[in-house]
Design a protein around this motif. Structure first.
Motif, PDB file in Angstrom:
ATOM      1  N   PHE A 292       7.290  -1.103   6.306  1.00  0.00           N
ATOM      2  CA  PHE A 292       6.297  -2.058   5.802  1.00  0.00           C
ATOM      3  C   PHE A 292       4.888  -1.458   5.891  1.00  0.00           C
ATOM      4  O   PHE A 292       4.115  -1.517   4.932  1.00  0.00           O
ATOM      5  CB  PHE A 292       6.379  -3.364   6.591  1.00  0.00           C
ATOM      6  CG  PHE A 292       5.437  -4.433   6.110  1.00  0.00           C
ATOM      7  CD1 PHE A 292       5.852  -5.350   5.160  1.00  0.00           C
ATOM      8  CD2 PHE A 292       4.142  -4.506   6.603  1.00  0.00           C
ATOM      9  CE1 PHE A 292       4.973  -6.338   4.708  1.00  0.00           C
ATOM     10  CE2 PHE A 292       3.262  -5.487   6.160  1.00  0.00           C
ATOM     11  CZ  PHE A 292       3.680  -6.404   5.204  1.00  0.00           C
ATOM     12  N   ILE A 293       4.564  -0.871   7.037  1.00  0.00           N
ATOM     13  CA  ILE A 293       3.224  -0.317   7.246  1.00  0.00           C
ATOM     14  C   ILE A 293       3.003   0.921   6.392  1.00  0.00           C
ATOM     15  O   ILE A 293       1.947   1.089   5.759  1.00  0.00           O
ATOM     16  CB  ILE A 293       3.009   0.018   8.730  1.00  0.00           C
ATOM     17  CG1 ILE A 293       3.119  -1.257   9.590  1.00  0.00           C
ATOM     18  CG2 ILE A 293       1.658   0.689   8.939  1.00  0.00           C
ATOM     19  CD1 ILE A 293       2.126  -2.334   9.221  1.00  0.00           C
ATOM     20  N   VAL A 294       3.992   1.805   6.368  1.00  0.00           N
ATOM     21  CA  VAL A 294       3.871   3.037   5.588  1.00  0.00           C
ATOM     22  C   VAL A 294       3.630   2.733   4.117  1.00  0.00           C
ATOM     23  O   VAL A 294       2.706   3.269   3.491  1.00  0.00           O
ATOM     24  CB  VAL A 294       5.132   3.911   5.748  1.00  0.00           C
ATOM     25  CG1 VAL A 294       5.114   5.070   4.742  1.00  0.00           C
ATOM     26  CG2 VAL A 294       5.231   4.450   7.161  1.00  0.00           C
ATOM     27  N   THR A 295       4.468   1.873   3.560  1.00  0.00           N
ATOM     28  CA  THR A 295       4.376   1.622   2.111  1.00  0.00           C
ATOM     29  C   THR A 295       3.186   0.735   1.762  1.00  0.00           C
ATOM     30  O   THR A 295       2.666   0.823   0.649  1.00  0.00           O
ATOM     31  CB  THR A 295       5.686   0.997   1.587  1.00  0.00           C
ATOM     32  OG1 THR A 295       5.959  -0.238   2.274  1.00  0.00           O
ATOM     33  CG2 THR A 295       6.848   1.951   1.790  1.00  0.00           C
ATOM     34  N   LEU A 296       2.750  -0.101   2.708  1.00  0.00           N
ATOM     35  CA  LEU A 296       1.518  -0.863   2.480  1.00  0.00           C
ATOM     36  C   LEU A 296       0.326   0.089   2.391  1.00  0.00           C
ATOM     37  O   LEU A 296      -0.527  -0.045   1.507  1.00  0.00           O
ATOM     38  CB  LEU A 296       1.311  -1.874   3.605  1.00  0.00           C
ATOM     39  CG  LEU A 296       0.028  -2.722   3.519  1.00  0.00           C
ATOM     40  CD1 LEU A 296       0.021  -3.565   2.249  1.00  0.00           C
ATOM     41  CD2 LEU A 296      -0.112  -3.606   4.756  1.00  0.00           C
ATOM     42  N   GLY A 297       0.280   1.053   3.298  1.00  0.00           N
ATOM     43  CA  GLY A 297      -0.782   2.040   3.236  1.00  0.00           C
ATOM     44  C   GLY A 297      -0.699   2.890   1.980  1.00  0.00           C
ATOM     45  O   GLY A 297      -1.719   3.175   1.334  1.00  0.00           O
ATOM     46  N   MET A 298       0.524   3.285   1.600  1.00  0.00           N
ATOM     47  CA  MET A 298       0.698   4.108   0.406  1.00  0.00           C
ATOM     48  C   MET A 298       0.356   3.323  -0.860  1.00  0.00           C
ATOM     49  O   MET A 298      -0.095   3.914  -1.851  1.00  0.00           O
ATOM     50  CB  MET A 298       2.130   4.622   0.330  1.00  0.00           C
ATOM     51  CG  MET A 298       2.272   5.910  -0.447  1.00  0.00           C
ATOM     52  SD  MET A 298       1.310   7.277   0.265  1.00  0.00           S
ATOM     53  CE  MET A 298       2.228   7.582   1.773  1.00  0.00           C
ATOM     54  N   LEU A 299       0.566   2.024  -0.839  1.00  0.00           N
ATOM     55  CA  LEU A 299       0.145   1.177  -1.966  1.00  0.00           C
ATOM     56  C   LEU A 299      -1.352   1.351  -2.208  1.00  0.00           C
ATOM     57  O   LEU A 299      -1.795   1.549  -3.348  1.00  0.00           O
ATOM     58  CB  LEU A 299       0.484  -0.286  -1.672  1.00  0.00           C
ATOM     59  CG  LEU A 299       0.153  -1.349  -2.729  1.00  0.00           C
ATOM     60  CD1 LEU A 299       1.047  -2.576  -2.530  1.00  0.00           C
ATOM     61  CD2 LEU A 299      -1.311  -1.808  -2.655  1.00  0.00           C
ATOM     62  N   ASN A 300      -2.133   1.278  -1.144  1.00  0.00           N
ATOM     63  CA  ASN A 300      -3.583   1.400  -1.284  1.00  0.00           C
ATOM     64  C   ASN A 300      -3.993   2.804  -1.714  1.00  0.00           C
ATOM     65  O   ASN A 300      -4.920   2.981  -2.511  1.00  0.00           O
ATOM     66  CB  ASN A 300      -4.257   1.026   0.036  1.00  0.00           C
ATOM     67  CG  ASN A 300      -4.184  -0.460   0.322  1.00  0.00           C
ATOM     68  OD1 ASN A 300      -4.791  -1.269  -0.363  1.00  0.00           O
ATOM     69  ND2 ASN A 300      -3.425  -0.831   1.337  1.00  0.00           N
ATOM     70  N   VAL A 301      -3.296   3.816  -1.181  1.00  0.00           N
ATOM     71  CA  VAL A 301      -3.600   5.195  -1.564  1.00  0.00           C
ATOM     72  C   VAL A 301      -3.331   5.400  -3.052  1.00  0.00           C
ATOM     73  O   VAL A 301      -4.182   5.934  -3.791  1.00  0.00           O
ATOM     74  CB  VAL A 301      -2.755   6.182  -0.734  1.00  0.00           C
ATOM     75  CG1 VAL A 301      -2.890   7.599  -1.291  1.00  0.00           C
ATOM     76  CG2 VAL A 301      -3.181   6.149   0.723  1.00  0.00           C
ATOM     77  N   ALA A 302      -2.147   4.978  -3.526  1.00  0.00           N
ATOM     78  CA  ALA A 302      -1.791   5.166  -4.931  1.00  0.00           C
ATOM     79  C   ALA A 302      -2.706   4.356  -5.847  1.00  0.00           C
ATOM     80  O   ALA A 302      -3.109   4.823  -6.922  1.00  0.00           O
ATOM     81  CB  ALA A 302      -0.330   4.766  -5.154  1.00  0.00           C
ATOM     82  N   PHE A 303      -3.038   3.135  -5.412  1.00  0.00           N
ATOM     83  CA  PHE A 303      -3.932   2.297  -6.208  1.00  0.00           C
ATOM     84  C   PHE A 303      -5.303   2.952  -6.364  1.00  0.00           C
ATOM     85  O   PHE A 303      -5.860   3.011  -7.471  1.00  0.00           O
ATOM     86  CB  PHE A 303      -4.074   0.928  -5.533  1.00  0.00           C
ATOM     87  CG  PHE A 303      -5.000  -0.020  -6.250  1.00  0.00           C
ATOM     88  CD1 PHE A 303      -4.566  -0.754  -7.341  1.00  0.00           C
ATOM     89  CD2 PHE A 303      -6.315  -0.181  -5.827  1.00  0.00           C
ATOM     90  CE1 PHE A 303      -5.410  -1.628  -8.003  1.00  0.00           C
ATOM     91  CE2 PHE A 303      -7.175  -1.052  -6.479  1.00  0.00           C
ATOM     92  CZ  PHE A 303      -6.723  -1.777  -7.573  1.00  0.00           C
ATOM     93  N   ALA A 304      -5.832   3.467  -5.268  1.00  0.00           N
ATOM     94  CA  ALA A 304      -7.150   4.109  -5.317  1.00  0.00           C
ATOM     95  C   ALA A 304      -7.117   5.366  -6.178  1.00  0.00           C
ATOM     96  O   ALA A 304      -8.015   5.603  -7.001  1.00  0.00           O
ATOM     97  CB  ALA A 304      -7.612   4.441  -3.906  1.00  0.00           C
ATOM     98  N   LEU A 305      -6.079   6.189  -6.005  1.00  0.00           N
ATOM     99  CA  LEU A 305      -5.970   7.417  -6.793  1.00  0.00           C
ATOM    100  C   LEU A 305      -5.852   7.118  -8.286  1.00  0.00           C
ATOM    101  O   LEU A 305      -6.397   7.853  -9.118  1.00  0.00           O
ATOM    102  CB  LEU A 305      -4.771   8.234  -6.324  1.00  0.00           C
ATOM    103  CG  LEU A 305      -4.898   8.905  -4.955  1.00  0.00           C
ATOM    104  CD1 LEU A 305      -3.599   9.600  -4.579  1.00  0.00           C
ATOM    105  CD2 LEU A 305      -6.060   9.894  -4.947  1.00  0.00           C
ATOM    106  N   THR A 306      -5.145   6.044  -8.612  1.00  0.00           N
ATOM    107  CA  THR A 306      -5.006   5.659 -10.019  1.00  0.00           C
ATOM    108  C   THR A 306      -6.361   5.381 -10.649  1.00  0.00           C
ATOM    109  O   THR A 306      -6.674   5.853 -11.744  1.00  0.00           O
ATOM    110  CB  THR A 306      -4.112   4.406 -10.145  1.00  0.00           C
ATOM    111  OG1 THR A 306      -2.808   4.705  -9.635  1.00  0.00           O
ATOM    112  CG2 THR A 306      -3.985   3.965 -11.591  1.00  0.00           C
TER     113      THR A 306
END
Length: 331
Positions: free
Chosen positions: A134-148
């Motif tokens: 949950f924590i890993v993919t929540l953080g990765m959601l924000n990373v991918a969103f920002a990079l997009t």
């Protein structure tokens, strides 16, 4: 007075009818059929080949995401980053092909590699540190969103070459037009359903979801398996990115913002347990269709989109409640 004996027939294995009635997909399939019957009586437009083709087109992107989500949830994990990873992959593909002068197929390969890399990183963080999914993919959601948004510069990518939108083209089947992308999604469901049901890898996935420690003691390389599952899921998100581009005809940095929740909804409605070890890709396919049928049918009836979201939320709560009750009963 003679002792009561149990007839031999009562000791036999459950009949085919009993197995079908108790199968995890029976409830979702019944719900899907009931929904189709209700909407076919409520509107004349629902029960047509063109409308069913439209439903499949509308859910093919979320459906592909949901396949990867199913694999992860079967291991008792969850992936909140799938929609954002798909969106980033779609921007990478679109920009590389339209502005980076890469051949379309090479741009697609690069997008798949990027999405697979996100999945690999998720798996490494979950398994090697380890951190909760949950924590890993929540953080990765924000990373991918920002990079997009950084990479796209908040701009929609247009003027895409033909090969990127080829899967959005249609061919006639009777009086109905079918998109090639719909066939790709169905083929992926069939492929992963076979892999989970008929291969050693699939059996290991279920064993990992039931008990990671027991799976390890039985010789399954749980660390490698977990990382592989997240990587495969990432590659599926990359395929979803290609399908997204083919459906919309552009690279949209705003895409996929709720698709992570939609994919989880489809998996849960399809009977896959959030606690891992139980469920199927076939059930997810039914869950995807339930979501698509409800949204399409309510739209045809003129129901506002906010009520569609409300009903979908209620269905998810009901599905999780049924799963929890069935687990308690099985103990």
């Amino acid at each position: 007075m003679t002792a009561t004996t149990t007839p031999y027939s009562d000791l036999k294995a459950p009949t085919t009818a009993r197995r079908l009635l108790t199968a995890p997909t029976t409830g979702p399939l019944a719900a899907l059929l009931l929904a189709c019957a209700f909407f076919s009586l409520s509107t004349d437009q629902f029960l047509t080949g063109g409308n069913f083709s439209l439903i499949v087109q509308q859910v093919m992107v979320v459906g592909t995401l949901a396949i990867g989500q199913t694999l992860i949830i079967l291991t008792a994990g969850i992936d909140l980053s799938c929609g954002a990873v798909m969106a980033f992959g779609s921007i990478v593909i679109a920009k590389m092909a339209a502005e980076g002068s890469l051949p379309p197929l090479l741009a697609i390969a690069l997008g798949l590699a990027v999405c697979g890399g996100f999945g690999l990183l998720n798996g490494l963080l979950v398994q090697k540190i380890p951190l909760p999914p949950f924590i890993v993919t929540l953080g990765m959601l924000n990373v991918a969103f920002a990079l997009t948004h950084i990479y796209s510069e908040e701009q929609t990518v247009t003027n895409l070459p033909g090969p990127l939108t080829a899967l959005g083209e249609t061919f006639p089947l009777g009086n109905t037009d079918i998109t090639y992308g719909s066939l790709v999604t169905i083929a992926l469901f069939l492929l992963l359903a076979y892999a989970l049901s008929n291969t050693g890898w699939g059996r290991h996935v279920y064993a990992l979801g039931n008990s990671a420690e027991a799976a390890r003691l039985n010789g399954i390389r749980t660390s490698r398996l977990t990382i592989g599952i997240y990587t495969v899921a990432g590659l599926l998100y990359g395929i979803a990115a290609v399908l997204l581009i083919s459906r919309t005809g552009v690279g949209d940095p705003q895409a996929g913002q709720t698709d992570n929740l939609d994919s989880i909804t489809a998996v849960v409605l399809g009977g896959t347990s959030l606690f891992g070890g139980r469920g199927s890709v076939l059930g997810t396919f039914i869950g995807v269709l339930i979501v698509g049928v409800f949204r399409n049918g309510l739209q045809l009836m003129g129901v506002a989109s906010i009520y569609q979201t409300l009903i979908t939320g209620v269905l998810v709560i009901l599905a999780v409640t049924v799963d929890q009750l069935s687990r308690k009963k099985a103990r």
